[in-house]
Design an enzyme around this catalytic site. Structure first.
Site, PDB file in Angstrom:
ATOM      1  N   TYR A 155      -0.166   0.098  10.653  1.00  0.00           N
ATOM      2  CA  TYR A 155      -0.492  -0.291   9.276  1.00  0.00           C
ATOM      3  C   TYR A 155       0.713  -0.069   8.363  1.00  0.00           C
ATOM      4  O   TYR A 155       1.047  -0.923   7.534  1.00  0.00           O
ATOM      5  CB  TYR A 155      -1.692   0.531   8.782  1.00  0.00           C
ATOM      6  CG  TYR A 155      -2.139   0.179   7.380  1.00  0.00           C
ATOM      7  CD1 TYR A 155      -2.679  -1.071   7.087  1.00  0.00           C
ATOM      8  CD2 TYR A 155      -2.040   1.111   6.345  1.00  0.00           C
ATOM      9  CE1 TYR A 155      -3.109  -1.387   5.805  1.00  0.00           C
ATOM     10  CE2 TYR A 155      -2.469   0.801   5.062  1.00  0.00           C
ATOM     11  CZ  TYR A 155      -2.993  -0.448   4.793  1.00  0.00           C
ATOM     12  OH  TYR A 155      -3.406  -0.770   3.520  1.00  0.00           O
ATOM     13  N   SER A 174       0.849  -1.187   0.000  1.00  0.00           N
ATOM     14  CA  SER A 174       0.000   0.000   0.000  1.00  0.00           C
ATOM     15  C   SER A 174       0.882   1.232   0.000  1.00  0.00           C
ATOM     16  O   SER A 174       2.028   1.195   0.469  1.00  0.00           O
ATOM     17  CB  SER A 174      -0.882   0.006   1.250  1.00  0.00           C
ATOM     18  OG  SER A 174      -1.527   1.260   1.421  1.00  0.00           O
TER      19      SER A 174
END
Length: 242
Positions: A106, A80
């Site tokens: 994350y 990501s």
């Protein structure tokens, strides 16, 4: 077959079942994951995002890697642009001493996805099996289920505010558009072009260290020494050598 990436017992059972089935794989896409979860741990005691997004895939992919048998087979890890939030912390992967933030965790897990692809590619390229990491883009799926509408709107506003002049304006991708880079890296792009690289919008991303920009890849995510160190640390955490 079902597998819970937050449970190494489930991951190993699924991988073992696939091995018993004996079928080869041309392409493995490690797509599952969680984002911005409250601080918690997996069944095995790992910080939820690192344990699910990285360690679950690390064990699963390595256990079935022998079934990537043919030269030309590939692994695609879903990373990501969130990898730009933070590097991995190999000294405190479970936030036992570090203040926890949802997107800090994350970011660590998504950087780990890229580094895993880098080292997997190095270990397997001599037999013609390559690996790449991809950023699929921003897609409206249940991935954001742990975020309130207000938090998600604030994140989108921040992205829009930091889009450089001349760059395309932020838009949500639909699901086929979000799958496109995975398909491109997995079956379309030349292996040598994407092996050990990070891709976005169906091209290999350029290095970009500007923290205010989400396009491009941070150099720490492609660092070969960092990738090797993460591999060793991951083996120690899951008590399994590959």
């Amino acid at each position: 077959m079902c597998a819970d990436l937050a449970s190494l017992a489930s991951v190993r059972a699924c991988a073992d079942a696939l091995l018993r089935a004996g079928k080869p794989f041309d392409l493995v896409i490690a797509n599952a994951g969680v984002m911005a979860t409250p601080k918690n741990t997996t069944e095995d005691g790992f910080e939820t995002q690192f344990g699910t997004n990285h360690l679950g895939h690390f064990v699963f992919v390595n256990r079935i890697a022998a079934r990537l048998m043919k030269s030309g087979s590939r692994l695609v890890n879903l990373a990501s642009a969130g990898h730009r939030f933070s590097d991995v912390d190999l000294d405190d992967p479970n936030f036992e001493r570090t203040p926890y933030t949802e997107f800090g965790a994350y970011g660590r897990s998504k950087t780990a996805n890229v580094l895993f692809a880098v080292e997997f590619d190095r270990r397997n390229r001599d037999r013609g099996v390559r690996a790449a990491a991809v950023h699929p883009g921003s897609i409206r799926t249940e991935l954001s289920r742990h975020m309130s509408k207000e938090a998600l709107d604030a994140l989108v506003d921040s992205i829009k505010a930091n889009t450089p002049t001349g760059e395309p304006a932020f838009t949500w991708k639909n699901i086929p558009q979000g799958a496109a880079t995975s398909v491109w890296a997995g079956v379309v792009a030349p292996a040598d072009a994407v092996g050990g690289r990070y891709c976005e919008d169906c091209h290999v991303a350029e290095l970009n260290e500007d923290p205010a920009v989400l396009r491009g890849v941070r150099s720490y995510a492609l660092d070969p020494a960092r990738a090797k160190a993460l591999w060793v640390k991951s083996e120690q955490m899951v008590s399994e050598r590959f």
